[in-house]
Design a protein around this motif. Structure first.
Motif, PDB file in Angstrom:
ATOM      1  N   ILE A  55      -1.639 -20.277  -4.368  1.00 37.33           N
ATOM      2  CA  ILE A  55      -0.270 -20.407  -4.889  1.00 37.33           C
ATOM      3  C   ILE A  55       0.107 -19.171  -5.703  1.00 37.33           C
ATOM      4  O   ILE A  55       1.221 -18.650  -5.593  1.00 37.33           O
ATOM      5  N   PHE A  56      -0.826 -18.684  -6.527  1.00 38.92           N
ATOM      6  CA  PHE A  56      -0.596 -17.486  -7.341  1.00 38.92           C
ATOM      7  C   PHE A  56      -0.272 -16.291  -6.446  1.00 38.92           C
ATOM      8  O   PHE A  56       0.700 -15.564  -6.672  1.00 38.92           O
ATOM      9  N   ILE A  57      -1.079 -16.096  -5.406  1.00 41.40           N
ATOM     10  CA  ILE A  57      -0.840 -14.996  -4.463  1.00 41.40           C
ATOM     11  C   ILE A  57       0.536 -15.131  -3.821  1.00 41.40           C
ATOM     12  O   ILE A  57       1.309 -14.165  -3.759  1.00 41.40           O
ATOM     13  N   SER A  58       0.851 -16.314  -3.358  1.00 39.85           N
ATOM     14  CA  SER A  58       2.142 -16.555  -2.713  1.00 39.85           C
ATOM     15  C   SER A  58       3.295 -16.264  -3.667  1.00 39.85           C
ATOM     16  O   SER A  58       4.269 -15.607  -3.291  1.00 39.85           O
ATOM     17  N   ASN A  59       3.182 -16.735  -4.902  1.00 39.53           N
ATOM     18  CA  ASN A  59       4.241 -16.514  -5.893  1.00 39.53           C
ATOM     19  C   ASN A  59       4.452 -15.026  -6.156  1.00 39.53           C
ATOM     20  O   ASN A  59       5.595 -14.559  -6.211  1.00 39.53           O
ATOM     21  N   LEU A  60       3.367 -14.280  -6.325  1.00 36.74           N
ATOM     22  CA  LEU A  60       3.518 -12.848  -6.604  1.00 36.74           C
ATOM     23  C   LEU A  60       4.085 -12.106  -5.403  1.00 36.74           C
ATOM     24  O   LEU A  60       4.906 -11.201  -5.560  1.00 36.74           O
ATOM     25  N   ASN A  62       6.181 -13.104  -3.363  1.00 36.04           N
ATOM     26  CA  ASN A  62       7.583 -13.451  -3.136  1.00 36.04           C
ATOM     27  C   ASN A  62       8.510 -12.965  -4.246  1.00 36.04           C
ATOM     28  O   ASN A  62       9.678 -13.342  -4.275  1.00 36.04           O
ATOM     29  N   ARG A  63       8.000 -12.117  -5.138  1.00 34.17           N
ATOM     30  CA  ARG A  63       8.821 -11.593  -6.230  1.00 34.17           C
ATOM     31  C   ARG A  63       8.830 -10.071  -6.179  1.00 34.17           C
ATOM     32  O   ARG A  63       7.808  -9.440  -5.913  1.00 34.17           O
ATOM     33  N   ASN A  64       9.994  -9.484  -6.456  1.00 33.59           N
ATOM     34  CA  ASN A  64      10.162  -8.031  -6.354  1.00 33.59           C
ATOM     35  C   ASN A  64       9.496  -7.239  -7.470  1.00 33.59           C
ATOM     36  O   ASN A  64       9.293  -6.033  -7.334  1.00 33.59           O
ATOM     37  N   ASN A  65       9.183  -7.893  -8.591  1.00 34.99           N
ATOM     38  CA  ASN A  65       8.594  -7.164  -9.715  1.00 34.99           C
ATOM     39  C   ASN A  65       7.138  -7.564  -9.956  1.00 34.99           C
ATOM     40  O   ASN A  65       6.640  -7.473 -11.075  1.00 34.99           O
ATOM     41  N   SER A  82      -3.667  -6.989 -10.261  1.00 35.92           N
ATOM     42  CA  SER A  82      -2.510  -7.887 -10.276  1.00 35.92           C
ATOM     43  C   SER A  82      -1.530  -7.378 -11.325  1.00 35.92           C
ATOM     44  O   SER A  82      -1.935  -6.873 -12.372  1.00 35.92           O
ATOM     45  N   PHE A  83      -0.266  -7.475 -10.994  1.00 32.21           N
ATOM     46  CA  PHE A  83       0.804  -7.111 -11.916  1.00 32.21           C
ATOM     47  C   PHE A  83       1.828  -8.225 -11.859  1.00 32.21           C
ATOM     48  O   PHE A  83       2.389  -8.514 -10.800  1.00 32.21           O
ATOM     49  N   VAL A  84       2.045  -8.858 -13.008  1.00 31.00           N
ATOM     50  CA  VAL A  84       2.953  -9.990 -13.081  1.00 31.00           C
ATOM     51  C   VAL A  84       4.133  -9.615 -13.959  1.00 31.00           C
ATOM     52  O   VAL A  84       3.996  -9.483 -15.182  1.00 31.00           O
ATOM     53  N   GLY A  85       5.276  -9.410 -13.321  1.00 31.84           N
ATOM     54  CA  GLY A  85       6.508  -9.137 -14.043  1.00 31.84           C
ATOM     55  C   GLY A  85       7.172 -10.447 -14.441  1.00 31.84           C
ATOM     56  O   GLY A  85       6.978 -11.476 -13.797  1.00 31.84           O
ATOM     57  N   SER A  86       7.943 -10.387 -15.491  1.00 25.12           N
ATOM     58  CA  SER A  86       8.608 -11.593 -15.985  1.00 25.12           C
ATOM     59  C   SER A  86       9.715 -12.046 -15.037  1.00 25.12           C
ATOM     60  O   SER A  86      10.349 -11.241 -14.360  1.00 25.12           O
ATOM     61  N   GLN A  87       9.947 -13.343 -15.016  1.00 22.98           N
ATOM     62  CA  GLN A  87      11.059 -13.900 -14.236  1.00 22.98           C
ATOM     63  C   GLN A  87      12.346 -13.914 -15.050  1.00 22.98           C
ATOM     64  O   GLN A  87      13.407 -14.182 -14.503  1.00 22.98           O
ATOM     65  N   ARG A  88      12.259 -13.619 -16.335  1.00 21.68           N
ATOM     66  CA  ARG A  88      13.437 -13.597 -17.206  1.00 21.68           C
ATOM     67  C   ARG A  88      14.142 -12.248 -17.092  1.00 21.68           C
ATOM     68  O   ARG A  88      13.507 -11.198 -17.124  1.00 21.68           O
ATOM     69  N   LYS A  89      15.453 -12.294 -16.956  1.00 21.63           N
ATOM     70  CA  LYS A  89      16.247 -11.068 -16.748  1.00 21.63           C
ATOM     71  C   LYS A  89      16.006 -10.013 -17.827  1.00 21.63           C
ATOM     72  O   LYS A  89      15.897  -8.829 -17.526  1.00 21.63           O
ATOM     73  N   LYS A  90      15.940 -10.444 -19.085  1.00 23.51           N
ATOM     74  CA  LYS A  90      15.762  -9.486 -20.177  1.00 23.51           C
ATOM     75  C   LYS A  90      14.377  -8.854 -20.185  1.00 23.51           C
ATOM     76  O   LYS A  90      14.176  -7.818 -20.825  1.00 23.51           O
ATOM     77  N   LEU A  91      13.437  -9.447 -19.475  1.00 25.82           N
ATOM     78  CA  LEU A  91      12.056  -8.967 -19.492  1.00 25.82           C
ATOM     79  C   LEU A  91      11.550  -8.533 -18.122  1.00 25.82           C
ATOM     80  O   LEU A  91      10.405  -8.092 -17.998  1.00 25.82           O
ATOM     81  N   GLU A  92      12.372  -8.640 -17.097  1.00 21.75           N
ATOM     82  CA  GLU A  92      11.890  -8.391 -15.737  1.00 21.75           C
ATOM     83  C   GLU A  92      11.440  -6.954 -15.501  1.00 21.75           C
ATOM     84  O   GLU A  92      10.714  -6.681 -14.547  1.00 21.75           O
ATOM     85  N   HIS A  93      11.834  -6.039 -16.377  1.00 24.71           N
ATOM     86  CA  HIS A  93      11.484  -4.624 -16.235  1.00 24.71           C
ATOM     87  C   HIS A  93      10.040  -4.324 -16.640  1.00 24.71           C
ATOM     88  O   HIS A  93       9.554  -3.216 -16.438  1.00 24.71           O
ATOM     89  N   ARG A  94       9.349  -5.302 -17.207  1.00 25.61           N
ATOM     90  CA  ARG A  94       7.980  -5.073 -17.652  1.00 25.61           C
ATOM     91  C   ARG A  94       7.077  -6.213 -17.211  1.00 25.61           C
ATOM     92  O   ARG A  94       7.543  -7.290 -16.870  1.00 25.61           O
ATOM     93  N   GLY A  95       5.773  -5.921 -17.216  1.00 22.21           N
ATOM     94  CA  GLY A  95       4.821  -6.950 -16.822  1.00 22.21           C
ATOM     95  C   GLY A  95       3.419  -6.590 -17.243  1.00 22.21           C
ATOM     96  O   GLY A  95       3.165  -5.498 -17.770  1.00 22.21           O
ATOM     97  N   ASP A  96       2.516  -7.521 -17.001  1.00 19.24           N
ATOM     98  CA  ASP A  96       1.115  -7.363 -17.381  1.00 19.24           C
ATOM     99  C   ASP A  96       0.274  -7.039 -16.161  1.00 19.24           C
ATOM    100  O   ASP A  96       0.375  -7.701 -15.133  1.00 19.24           O
ATOM    101  N   MET A  97      -0.579  -6.029 -16.320  1.00 17.89           N
ATOM    102  CA  MET A  97      -1.443  -5.563 -15.248  1.00 17.89           C
ATOM    103  C   MET A  97      -2.893  -5.862 -15.592  1.00 17.89           C
ATOM    104  O   MET A  97      -3.305  -5.769 -16.742  1.00 17.89           O
TER     105      MET A  97
END
Length: 178
Positions: A55-60, A62-65, A82-97
């Motif tokens: 599910i984690f792989i599928s979710n990542l 299917n997201r552009n960030n 793995s790099f997980v960008g936020s789904q929130r508009k104000k935070l979507e520009h950054r993520g955790d690697m």
């Protein structure tokens, strides 16, 4: 898929993780947990089941960030990013690697190639402007590795990790993409 030459002469490929990789990734993490104290989990302490990893792989995917890539050598997954960008508009520009490589393959260029593949993707992604990661304070090899790629220490979490009866701080490191 991209193919890379390793320092020992073998060829390794890097590609996006696929749902069918879930079982192998969970097993890889279970092994890694016993190989290094620098991860946030120990032996048999990785908490994702095969289905949760799928599910984690599928979710990542299917997201552009977000990005989830695996390093493959001799038809086996030996590392990943793995790099997980936020789904929130104000935070979507950054993520955790996060990056991980099986110990048997340390020092031959697997991590370098994973990082360079990831940074190329991140730099070409119009959404991503900032990459964050965490590293335990005594993992100087990783800290130096990240600094080589332009990451800077931005903060510290006191007593962030408990390893073999001792507390260690965790560094928050970040890289701003130009």
């Amino acid at each position: 898929m991209m193919v890379y030459d390793l320092k020992d002469g073998r060829k390794m490929s890097i590609r996006r993780a696929e749902e069918r990789d879930a079982d192998e990734i969970v097993k890889m993490y279970a092994k890694m947990g016993g190989e290094s104290d620098n991860l946030t989990f120990g032996i048999d302490d990785f908490y994702f089941t095969e289905e949760q990893e799928r599910i984690f792989i599928s979710n990542l995917n299917n997201r552009n960030n977000c990005l989830y890539i695996v390093a493959i050598l001799d038809n086996k997954i030996i590392g990943n990013v793995s790099f997980v960008g936020s789904q929130r508009k104000k935070l979507e520009h950054r993520g955790d690697m996060g990056i991980a490589v099986l110990k048997d393959f340390w020092g031959i260029g697997v991590g370098k190639n994973l990082m360079e593949y990831f940074l190329k993707w991140a730099s070409s992604n119009e959404i991503i402007k900032k990459i964050d990661l965490q590293v335990v304070e005594n993992n100087t090899a990783a800290i130096n590795f990240y600094m080589k790629y332009g990451f800077k220490i931005e903060g510290r979490i006191t007593k962030g990790m408990y390893i073999n009866g001792k507390y260690y701080d965790i560094y928050n490191m970040g890289k701003i993409l130009e």
